[in-house]
Design a protein around this motif. Sequence first.
Motif, PDB file in Angstrom:
ATOM      1  N   SER A  65       0.824  -1.198   0.000  1.00 41.28           N
ATOM      2  CA  SER A  65       0.000   0.000   0.000  1.00 41.28           C
ATOM      3  C   SER A  65       0.860   1.250   0.000  1.00 41.28           C
ATOM      4  O   SER A  65       0.521   2.258  -0.617  1.00 41.28           O
ATOM      5  N   LYS A  66       2.011   1.182   0.690  1.00 40.47           N
ATOM      6  CA  LYS A  66       2.945   2.310   0.744  1.00 40.47           C
ATOM      7  C   LYS A  66       3.760   2.344  -0.544  1.00 40.47           C
ATOM      8  O   LYS A  66       4.979   2.209  -0.561  1.00 40.47           O
ATOM      9  N   HIS A  68       4.390   4.711  -2.727  1.00 38.64           N
ATOM     10  CA  HIS A  68       5.053   5.925  -3.220  1.00 38.64           C
ATOM     11  C   HIS A  68       6.557   5.889  -2.978  1.00 38.64           C
ATOM     12  O   HIS A  68       7.259   6.810  -3.402  1.00 38.64           O
ATOM     13  N   HIS A 101       5.552   4.545  -8.816  1.00 42.86           N
ATOM     14  CA  HIS A 101       4.557   3.723  -8.143  1.00 42.86           C
ATOM     15  C   HIS A 101       4.549   2.373  -8.855  1.00 42.86           C
ATOM     16  O   HIS A 101       4.556   2.333 -10.091  1.00 42.86           O
ATOM     17  N   SER A 114      -0.163   0.862  -6.765  1.00 45.63           N
ATOM     18  CA  SER A 114      -0.395   1.579  -5.509  1.00 45.63           C
ATOM     19  C   SER A 114       0.444   2.835  -5.439  1.00 45.63           C
ATOM     20  O   SER A 114       1.298   3.086  -6.279  1.00 45.63           O
ATOM     21  N   SER A 116      -1.248   5.975  -3.975  1.00 48.82           N
ATOM     22  CA  SER A 116      -2.205   6.847  -3.301  1.00 48.82           C
ATOM     23  C   SER A 116      -2.544   6.251  -1.946  1.00 48.82           C
ATOM     24  O   SER A 116      -2.865   5.064  -1.837  1.00 48.82           O
ATOM     25  N   LEU A 117      -2.484   7.069  -0.906  1.00 48.42           N
ATOM     26  CA  LEU A 117      -2.622   6.549   0.445  1.00 48.42           C
ATOM     27  C   LEU A 117      -4.031   6.048   0.732  1.00 48.42           C
ATOM     28  O   LEU A 117      -5.016   6.633   0.288  1.00 48.42           O
ATOM     29  N   GLY A 118      -4.106   4.965   1.484  1.00 47.98           N
ATOM     30  CA  GLY A 118      -5.380   4.516   2.029  1.00 47.98           C
ATOM     31  C   GLY A 118      -6.081   3.424   1.263  1.00 47.98           C
ATOM     32  O   GLY A 118      -7.181   3.023   1.640  1.00 47.98           O
ATOM     33  N   ILE A 145       1.456  -1.043   5.093  1.00 46.73           N
ATOM     34  CA  ILE A 145       0.995   0.342   5.057  1.00 46.73           C
ATOM     35  C   ILE A 145       1.931   1.209   5.895  1.00 46.73           C
ATOM     36  O   ILE A 145       2.659   0.716   6.761  1.00 46.73           O
ATOM     37  N   GLU A 149      -0.804   6.601   6.488  1.00 46.84           N
ATOM     38  CA  GLU A 149      -2.027   6.140   5.826  1.00 46.84           C
ATOM     39  C   GLU A 149      -3.186   6.021   6.806  1.00 46.84           C
ATOM     40  O   GLU A 149      -4.352   5.991   6.393  1.00 46.84           O
ATOM     41  N   GLU A 152      -6.194   8.250   6.772  1.00 47.79           N
ATOM     42  CA  GLU A 152      -7.249   8.049   5.785  1.00 47.79           C
ATOM     43  C   GLU A 152      -8.378   7.204   6.367  1.00 47.79           C
ATOM     44  O   GLU A 152      -8.149   6.127   6.912  1.00 47.79           O
ATOM     45  N   ASN A 155      -8.923   3.272   5.656  1.00 43.00           N
ATOM     46  CA  ASN A 155      -8.232   2.256   6.448  1.00 43.00           C
ATOM     47  C   ASN A 155      -9.010   1.906   7.704  1.00 43.00           C
ATOM     48  O   ASN A 155      -9.056   0.747   8.123  1.00 43.00           O
TER      49      ASN A 155
END
Length: 233
Positions: A65-66, A68, A101, A114, A116-118, A145, A149, A152, A155
Amino acid sequence: MTRTTVTTTGHYGDMNRLMSLMTGDEKHGSAATSTLDVLWVLYDRVLRVTPRTVDAPDRDRFLLSKGHGPMAYYAVLAAHGFFGEELLPGFGTYDSPLGHHPDRTLVPGVEIGSGSLGHGLPLGVGSVLGLRAQGLTGPRVWVLIGDAELDEGSNHEAIAYAGPAGLEQLHTVVVDNASASHARPGGIAARFEAAGWSVVSVDGHDHEALFAAFTAPHPGRPHVVVAHVDPES
């Protein structure tokens, strides 16, 4: 959970060299280095997936999920033979599959696009429900994550659902480098405990402690490991 032997093509000591091959702007270096030890232990000792089984129905699913800061992710995948390290120097360039990404359609072994957070944890919940619907109770879903995040709401909806639903196949690692904007009463672990999750907090750089936390039994409950790392990383 049991330990599974995975054939590797690299060693942890090679990670600095592999990560140094990726240059250019917008590397999000701290986002990458904060996840390196978690990713290494997962792929080297825990996840039941190899370059030969990336499409197997009974494989474990890992969702970054992380997304970036994927440099450590790419380095670990290369070290374990999912693709050749010759792709690493092209990181972030126009014609490289290794984008800022990760893209599941371009990079072998990547389960989701992935960054974008959340989004990762809700996707993890959906993945477990999808596996259950197919009668696949063996594969595990792992989601990594970042602590930010948890700012958000998506989550928290996933956390609130997964505990009472008893999603035992769902595993989450929260890399906590104190980057969240909003503090949680009692800390991150307390948020998951309140929703009925199995929770372990650990030093995010200690490989043996991480392995013990990742393999802790949690019958009938989803499991989260809160991995604390230096704020600078």
